[in-house]
Design a protein around this motif. Structure first.
Motif, mmCIF file in Angstrom:
data_model
loop_
_atom_site.group_PDB
_atom_site.id
_atom_site.type_symbol
_atom_site.label_atom_id
_atom_site.label_comp_id
_atom_site.label_asym_id
_atom_site.label_seq_id
_atom_site.Cartn_x
_atom_site.Cartn_y
_atom_site.Cartn_z
ATOM 1 N N UNK A 7 0.842 -1.191 0.000
ATOM 2 C CA UNK A 7 0.000 0.000 0.000
ATOM 3 C C UNK A 7 0.880 1.245 0.000
ATOM 4 N N UNK A 8 0.332 2.344 -0.497
ATOM 5 C CA UNK A 8 1.065 3.619 -0.467
ATOM 6 C C UNK A 8 1.275 4.069 0.981
ATOM 7 N N UNK A 9 0.272 3.806 1.828
ATOM 8 C CA UNK A 9 0.339 4.173 3.249
ATOM 9 C C UNK A 9 -0.273 3.048 4.065
ATOM 10 N N UNK A 10 0.129 2.986 5.322
ATOM 11 C CA UNK A 10 -0.455 2.005 6.228
ATOM 12 C C UNK A 10 -1.941 2.297 6.367
ATOM 13 N N UNK A 11 -2.766 1.251 6.261
ATOM 14 C CA UNK A 11 -4.203 1.490 6.385
ATOM 15 C C UNK A 11 -4.551 1.753 7.844
ATOM 16 N N UNK A 12 -5.572 2.539 8.050
ATOM 17 C CA UNK A 12 -5.944 2.982 9.397
ATOM 18 C C UNK A 12 -7.097 2.168 9.974
ATOM 19 N N UNK A 13 -7.425 1.037 9.385
ATOM 20 C CA UNK A 13 -8.533 0.212 9.859
ATOM 21 C C UNK A 13 -8.124 -1.253 9.758
ATOM 22 N N UNK A 14 -8.961 -2.121 10.250
ATOM 23 C CA UNK A 14 -8.702 -3.564 10.169
ATOM 24 C C UNK A 14 -7.364 -3.938 10.784
ATOM 25 N N UNK A 15 -6.524 -4.590 10.016
ATOM 26 C CA UNK A 15 -5.228 -5.055 10.521
ATOM 27 C C UNK A 15 -4.179 -3.952 10.581
ATOM 28 N N UNK A 16 -4.447 -2.831 9.930
ATOM 29 C CA UNK A 16 -3.478 -1.728 9.935
ATOM 30 C C UNK A 16 -2.216 -2.037 9.153
ATOM 31 N N UNK A 17 -2.310 -2.915 8.163
ATOM 32 C CA UNK A 17 -1.137 -3.325 7.397
ATOM 33 C C UNK A 17 -0.776 -2.330 6.295
ATOM 34 N N UNK A 18 0.483 -2.284 6.001
ATOM 35 C CA UNK A 18 0.937 -1.616 4.776
ATOM 36 C C UNK A 18 1.263 -2.655 3.709
ATOM 37 N N UNK A 19 1.716 -3.821 4.148
ATOM 38 C CA UNK A 19 1.999 -4.945 3.256
ATOM 39 C C UNK A 19 0.865 -5.947 3.430
ATOM 40 N N UNK A 20 0.135 -6.243 2.345
ATOM 41 C CA UNK A 20 -0.995 -7.173 2.399
ATOM 42 C C UNK A 20 -0.583 -8.504 1.799
ATOM 43 N N UNK A 21 -0.870 -9.576 2.512
ATOM 44 C CA UNK A 21 -0.510 -10.920 2.062
ATOM 45 C C UNK A 21 0.513 -11.520 3.017
ATOM 46 N N UNK A 22 0.922 -12.729 2.725
ATOM 47 C CA UNK A 22 1.883 -13.426 3.591
ATOM 48 C C UNK A 22 3.311 -13.109 3.150
ATOM 49 N N UNK A 23 4.114 -12.716 4.127
ATOM 50 C CA UNK A 23 5.517 -12.400 3.860
ATOM 51 C C UNK A 23 6.336 -12.748 5.084
ATOM 52 N N UNK A 24 7.349 -13.578 4.891
ATOM 53 C CA UNK A 24 8.230 -13.968 5.986
ATOM 54 C C UNK A 24 9.441 -13.053 6.031
ATOM 55 N N UNK A 25 9.979 -12.885 7.224
ATOM 56 C CA UNK A 25 11.196 -12.102 7.375
ATOM 57 C C UNK A 25 12.313 -12.759 6.560
ATOM 58 N N UNK A 26 13.165 -11.949 5.952
ATOM 59 C CA UNK A 26 14.279 -12.379 5.112
ATOM 60 C C UNK A 26 13.843 -13.021 3.792
ATOM 61 N N UNK A 27 12.560 -12.954 3.478
ATOM 62 C CA UNK A 27 12.082 -13.510 2.210
ATOM 63 C C UNK A 27 12.539 -12.612 1.057
ATOM 64 N N UNK A 28 12.999 -13.255 -0.020
ATOM 65 C CA UNK A 28 13.404 -12.507 -1.209
ATOM 66 C C UNK A 28 12.161 -12.099 -1.989
ATOM 67 N N UNK A 29 12.095 -10.809 -2.341
ATOM 68 C CA UNK A 29 10.924 -10.260 -3.019
ATOM 69 C C UNK A 29 11.377 -9.470 -4.238
ATOM 70 N N UNK A 30 10.635 -9.605 -5.338
ATOM 71 C CA UNK A 30 10.832 -8.794 -6.529
ATOM 72 C C UNK A 30 9.614 -7.887 -6.654
ATOM 73 N N UNK A 31 9.849 -6.592 -6.779
ATOM 74 C CA UNK A 31 8.764 -5.626 -6.921
ATOM 75 C C UNK A 31 8.434 -5.469 -8.403
ATOM 76 N N UNK A 32 7.147 -5.526 -8.732
ATOM 77 C CA UNK A 32 6.676 -5.269 -10.089
ATOM 78 C C UNK A 32 6.014 -3.896 -10.118
ATOM 79 N N UNK A 33 6.323 -3.135 -11.158
ATOM 80 C CA UNK A 33 5.755 -1.800 -11.340
ATOM 81 C C UNK A 33 5.298 -1.654 -12.778
ATOM 82 N N UNK A 34 4.366 -0.763 -13.000
ATOM 83 C CA UNK A 34 3.867 -0.541 -14.349
ATOM 84 C C UNK A 34 4.802 0.368 -15.137
ATOM 85 N N UNK A 35 4.926 1.607 -14.724
ATOM 86 C CA UNK A 35 5.735 2.578 -15.456
ATOM 87 C C UNK A 35 6.685 3.262 -14.484
ATOM 88 N N UNK A 36 7.947 3.328 -14.840
ATOM 89 C CA UNK A 36 8.944 3.992 -13.998
ATOM 90 C C UNK A 36 9.349 5.306 -14.651
#
Length: 182
Positions: free
Chosen positions: A93-122
């Motif tokens: 998310x662009x910002x941490x949500x202010x309701x529910x779980x209050x997450x900025x990252x949605x979905x399952x993610x483990x510490x030290x997990x390798x992640x590739x970010x996908x973007x539309x236009x840079x």
């Protein structure tokens, strides 16, 4: 249009053009600058054939890595790429949500997990850097960002200054070459 097995730069350029995603005129960009051309991500992300070609191209490059998409623009990209590649994904998310779980990252993610970010236009790379930092803040390892189009206006350099490699499926040069409208 048939979906190529391993899409080339030419396949992706053709798909973006066929989706009418490349437009000409005078456009204000999100960072405040102006441009004589615009790449409409909503046109290419809502065109099923174009989206599948992009997802196929991303899937060819990711290996067995968790994916992350920046909300809202990259969510269709990451969702379709996840199904093509068989890899899990999270949404930043662009910002941490202010309701529910209050997450900025949605979905399952483990510490030290390798992640590739996908973007539309840079363009400047600011949103990609913010996503990388948000993922790193929760313990993910992020060293790569994949984009559909690099407008070649500083994103690569900004990401490199944050120790992130950027790979683009196509660049503005690829997309605009031989186009009589430029």
């Amino acid at each position: 249009m048939t979906i190529p097995q391993s899409p080339t730069t030419e396949d992706i350029v053709a798909a973006l053009r066929n989706a009418d995603a490349v437009q000409y005129g005078e456009f204000e960009l999100s960072h405040g600058g102006t441009s004589a051309y615009y790449i409409d991500k909503y046109l290419f992300e809502t065109d099923p054939k174009c989206l599948q070609i992009i997802a196929s191209a991303f899937a060819d490059r990711i290996n067995e890595t968790t994916l992350a998409g920046v909300a809202l623009g990259a969510v269709p990209l990451v969702a379709v790429t996840s199904t093509v590649a068989g890899q899990p994904y999270v949404v930043v998310r662009k910002k941490t949500k202010k309701y529910g779980t209050g997450n900025r990252i949605e979905g399952r993610l483990n510490e030290d997990e390798e992640v590739v970010v996908l973007e539309d236009i840079a363009t400047t790379g600011t949103s990609a850097v913010e996503a990388v930092n948000a993922l790193r803040d929760v313990g993910a390892t992020v060293e790569r960002v994949f984009v559909v189009v690099d407008r070649q206006e500083g994103a690569r350099e900004q990401l490199e200054s944050n120790n992130v490699e950027m790979e683009a499926l196509v660049t503005a040069t690829d997309l605009l070459v031989d186009d009589k409208n430029v």
